[in-house]
Design a protein around this motif. Structure first.
Motif, PDB file in Angstrom:
ATOM      1  N   ALA A 157       0.849  -1.190   0.000  1.00 35.07           N
ATOM      2  CA  ALA A 157       0.000   0.000   0.000  1.00 35.07           C
ATOM      3  C   ALA A 157       0.886   1.243   0.000  1.00 35.07           C
ATOM      4  O   ALA A 157       2.069   1.200   0.356  1.00 35.07           O
ATOM      5  CB  ALA A 157      -0.926   0.024   1.208  1.00 35.07           C
ATOM      6  N   THR A 158       0.286   2.362  -0.417  1.00 32.29           N
ATOM      7  CA  THR A 158       1.002   3.634  -0.527  1.00 32.29           C
ATOM      8  C   THR A 158       0.882   4.408   0.779  1.00 32.29           C
ATOM      9  O   THR A 158      -0.216   4.563   1.322  1.00 32.29           O
ATOM     10  CB  THR A 158       0.418   4.474  -1.672  1.00 32.29           C
ATOM     11  N   VAL A 159       2.010   4.903   1.262  1.00 35.40           N
ATOM     12  CA  VAL A 159       2.032   5.728   2.472  1.00 35.40           C
ATOM     13  C   VAL A 159       2.857   6.979   2.189  1.00 35.40           C
ATOM     14  O   VAL A 159       3.711   6.998   1.297  1.00 35.40           O
ATOM     15  CB  VAL A 159       2.619   4.969   3.687  1.00 35.40           C
ATOM     16  N   ILE A 160       2.585   8.024   2.947  1.00 31.59           N
ATOM     17  CA  ILE A 160       3.337   9.266   2.818  1.00 31.59           C
ATOM     18  C   ILE A 160       4.112   9.493   4.103  1.00 31.59           C
ATOM     19  O   ILE A 160       3.573   9.369   5.207  1.00 31.59           O
ATOM     20  CB  ILE A 160       2.405  10.453   2.492  1.00 31.59           C
ATOM     21  N   HIS A 161       5.392   9.808   3.963  1.00 31.53           N
ATOM     22  CA  HIS A 161       6.246  10.025   5.132  1.00 31.53           C
ATOM     23  C   HIS A 161       6.588  11.490   5.343  1.00 31.53           C
ATOM     24  O   HIS A 161       6.801  11.928   6.479  1.00 31.53           O
ATOM     25  CB  HIS A 161       7.533   9.201   4.997  1.00 31.53           C
ATOM     26  N   ALA A 162       6.639  12.233   4.272  1.00 29.36           N
ATOM     27  CA  ALA A 162       6.989  13.656   4.336  1.00 29.36           C
ATOM     28  C   ALA A 162       6.692  14.240   2.960  1.00 29.36           C
ATOM     29  O   ALA A 162       6.429  13.501   2.003  1.00 29.36           O
ATOM     30  CB  ALA A 162       8.471  13.835   4.704  1.00 29.36           C
ATOM     31  N   PRO A 163       6.733  15.567   2.808  1.00 27.73           N
ATOM     32  CA  PRO A 163       6.546  16.134   1.480  1.00 27.73           C
ATOM     33  C   PRO A 163       7.506  15.513   0.459  1.00 27.73           C
ATOM     34  O   PRO A 163       8.699  15.350   0.734  1.00 27.73           O
ATOM     35  CB  PRO A 163       6.835  17.628   1.690  1.00 27.73           C
ATOM     36  N   HIS A 164       6.968  15.101  -0.679  1.00 27.05           N
ATOM     37  CA  HIS A 164       7.712  14.482  -1.770  1.00 27.05           C
ATOM     38  C   HIS A 164       8.302  13.125  -1.394  1.00 27.05           C
ATOM     39  O   HIS A 164       9.185  12.626  -2.093  1.00 27.05           O
ATOM     40  CB  HIS A 164       8.822  15.419  -2.280  1.00 27.05           C
ATOM     41  N   ASP A 165       7.809  12.542  -0.317  1.00 25.70           N
ATOM     42  CA  ASP A 165       8.303  11.229   0.115  1.00 25.70           C
ATOM     43  C   ASP A 165       7.124  10.253   0.192  1.00 25.70           C
ATOM     44  O   ASP A 165       6.543  10.025   1.256  1.00 25.70           O
ATOM     45  CB  ASP A 165       9.000  11.342   1.470  1.00 25.70           C
ATOM     46  N   ILE A 166       6.776   9.702  -0.963  1.00 26.47           N
ATOM     47  CA  ILE A 166       5.721   8.706  -1.084  1.00 26.47           C
ATOM     48  C   ILE A 166       6.383   7.339  -1.254  1.00 26.47           C
ATOM     49  O   ILE A 166       7.297   7.182  -2.068  1.00 26.47           O
ATOM     50  CB  ILE A 166       4.825   9.003  -2.310  1.00 26.47           C
ATOM     51  N   ARG A 167       5.928   6.349  -0.483  1.00 23.80           N
ATOM     52  CA  ARG A 167       6.521   5.018  -0.576  1.00 23.80           C
ATOM     53  C   ARG A 167       5.429   3.963  -0.672  1.00 23.80           C
ATOM     54  O   ARG A 167       4.318   4.157  -0.195  1.00 23.80           O
ATOM     55  CB  ARG A 167       7.381   4.723   0.660  1.00 23.80           C
ATOM     56  N   VAL A 168       5.776   2.849  -1.295  1.00 27.08           N
ATOM     57  CA  VAL A 168       4.900   1.685  -1.306  1.00 27.08           C
ATOM     58  C   VAL A 168       5.523   0.663  -0.370  1.00 27.08           C
ATOM     59  O   VAL A 168       6.666   0.234  -0.570  1.00 27.08           O
ATOM     60  CB  VAL A 168       4.739   1.122  -2.728  1.00 27.08           C
ATOM     61  N   GLU A 169       4.773   0.294   0.669  1.00 28.52           N
ATOM     62  CA  GLU A 169       5.331  -0.524   1.745  1.00 28.52           C
ATOM     63  C   GLU A 169       4.385  -1.663   2.111  1.00 28.52           C
ATOM     64  O   GLU A 169       3.213  -1.673   1.724  1.00 28.52           O
ATOM     65  CB  GLU A 169       5.570   0.346   2.983  1.00 28.52           C
ATOM     66  N   GLU A 170       4.902  -2.599   2.878  1.00 29.22           N
ATOM     67  CA  GLU A 170       4.073  -3.652   3.448  1.00 29.22           C
ATOM     68  C   GLU A 170       3.277  -3.081   4.625  1.00 29.22           C
ATOM     69  O   GLU A 170       3.833  -2.408   5.492  1.00 29.22           O
ATOM     70  CB  GLU A 170       4.936  -4.806   3.942  1.00 29.22           C
ATOM     71  N   VAL A 171       1.977  -3.322   4.619  1.00 29.08           N
ATOM     72  CA  VAL A 171       1.102  -2.916   5.712  1.00 29.08           C
ATOM     73  C   VAL A 171       0.228  -4.112   6.071  1.00 29.08           C
ATOM     74  O   VAL A 171       0.109  -5.063   5.292  1.00 29.08           O
ATOM     75  CB  VAL A 171       0.215  -1.710   5.318  1.00 29.08           C
TER      76      VAL A 171
END
Length: 346
Positions: free
Chosen positions: A3-17
């Protein structure tokens, strides 16, 4: 799951959730087939709207019911589309069609909820929220893409057209050439507008506007745009104006191109320090302002029927496709305006 998560501005990641599960008897779990990136997601991406590090993101999806609670009438295997807000279907606001004001409702990607840009989503109040689609649509890529637009942009464009009072024979001006603005052109055409003036500077987008029914294109901005629209409307302006951007400049333009006695339907998510509204001017010219967050769940049934019968086809607003691992690249492309709206296939 991914799934897609946001960590900070311009920092989008696809991670295990964690995989979503049914928590109450009215929940369903939907395996996502199609999702997408919204222009409003870019405000979080750019740091202009707050998100917690690690928060899920995305609010547009359709898919297959994988699991359903004991009180859900939808069954495993049903193809469904989700509006961008869940709602209980029983409160006064839901009864009035204002599902976005449901006290028990919420937005996908809000704190503690699943986001739409992932492999599966837990859907509260599944029967009230989800709309069942024809099973055969699952095998038609173009139709699936068109149906995905029901989750937000097509219904939001329609809400703007309704707010602006578009009816048969109307002259309409649309401020904004993003996906919502283009769907507003399509909605205005569907409601019978005779003349639709699309304001936009990007030919690829204004070409879609013409495909959707725009009769005129104004590429200028600011006062030059106002002058151009007024020249096209005998100096009066358009009786119905749609604002689909949300900036101070776009709202000011919308007011200035509205005919005295006309109405503005606004659906651009407001951002920035100003509104562009001068209530004195609007008072003097009898300009109405209607709009806000679109209750798309209310609009889905009528728009769905017209997509299925071929009256409207919003699929051209999706001009780039990525898999789930390509979502960060999709955000970059939309932020850099090299993509209009990114489709995510799963």
């Amino acid at each position: 799951m991914r799934a897609t998560v946001i960590h900070a501005p311009h920092d989008i990641r696809v991670e295990e959730v964690p995989d979503p599960t049914v928590r109450t008897s009215t929940d369903a779990v939907v395996r996502v087939l199609r999702a997408c990136i919204c222009g409003s997601d870019l405000w979080a991406y750019r740091g202009e709207s707050a998100r917690q590090p690690g928060q899920r993101i995305g609010h547009e999806f359709l898919g297959i019911v994988e699991e359903a609670g004991a009180d859900v009438r939808l069954r495993k295997g049903d193809l469904v589309v989700a509006p961008f807000v869940w709602s209980d279907g029983t409160c006064d606001f839901c009864a009035e069609g204002l599902t976005t004001s449901c006290p028990q409702g919420g937005f996908w990607g809000s704190v503690g909820s699943d986001g739409g840009q992932g492999e599966a989503v837990r859907v509260p109040f599944a029967d009230a929220t989800l709309v069942k689609l024809p099973a055969e649509a699952a095998g038609d890529d173009r139709l699936l893409t068109a149906l995905l637009a029901l989750s937000d942009v097509m219904g939001t464009g329609h809400h703007a057209a309704v707010g602006a009072g578009v009816k048969r024979g109307s002259t309409v001006a649309v401020v904004g050439d993003g996906a919502v603005g283009l769907c507003a052109v399509l909605a205005a055409k569907r409601l019978g507008a005779d003349r639709i003036i699309a304001l936009g500077r990007h030919q690829a987008r204004t070409d879609i506007a013409k495909l959707f029914g725009a009769t005129d294109v104004v590429a200028e901005r600011g006062e030059a745009a106002v002058d151009a629209v007024r020249e096209l409307t005998r100096g009066q302006g358009a009786r119905a104006v749609i604002e689909a951007v949300g900036t101070e400049q776009s709202m000011r333009t919308a007011v200035e191109i509205t005919r005295d006695g006309g109405a503005i339907g606004y659906v651009g998510v407001p951002h920035g320090s100003g509104t562009g509204l001068d209530l004195g001017v609007m008072f003097d010219r009898n300009i109405a302002l209607r709009g806000g967050v679109a209750p798309v769940r209310t609009y889905i049934p009528e728009l769905l029927a017209d997509i299925l019968n071929g009256t409207i086809d919003p699929s051209p607003v999706f001009d780039r496709t990525v898999g789930i691992e390509g979502v960060p690249d999709g955000y970059r492309a939309m932020d850099e305006r090299t993509a209009l709206k990114v489709l995510v296939t799963l």
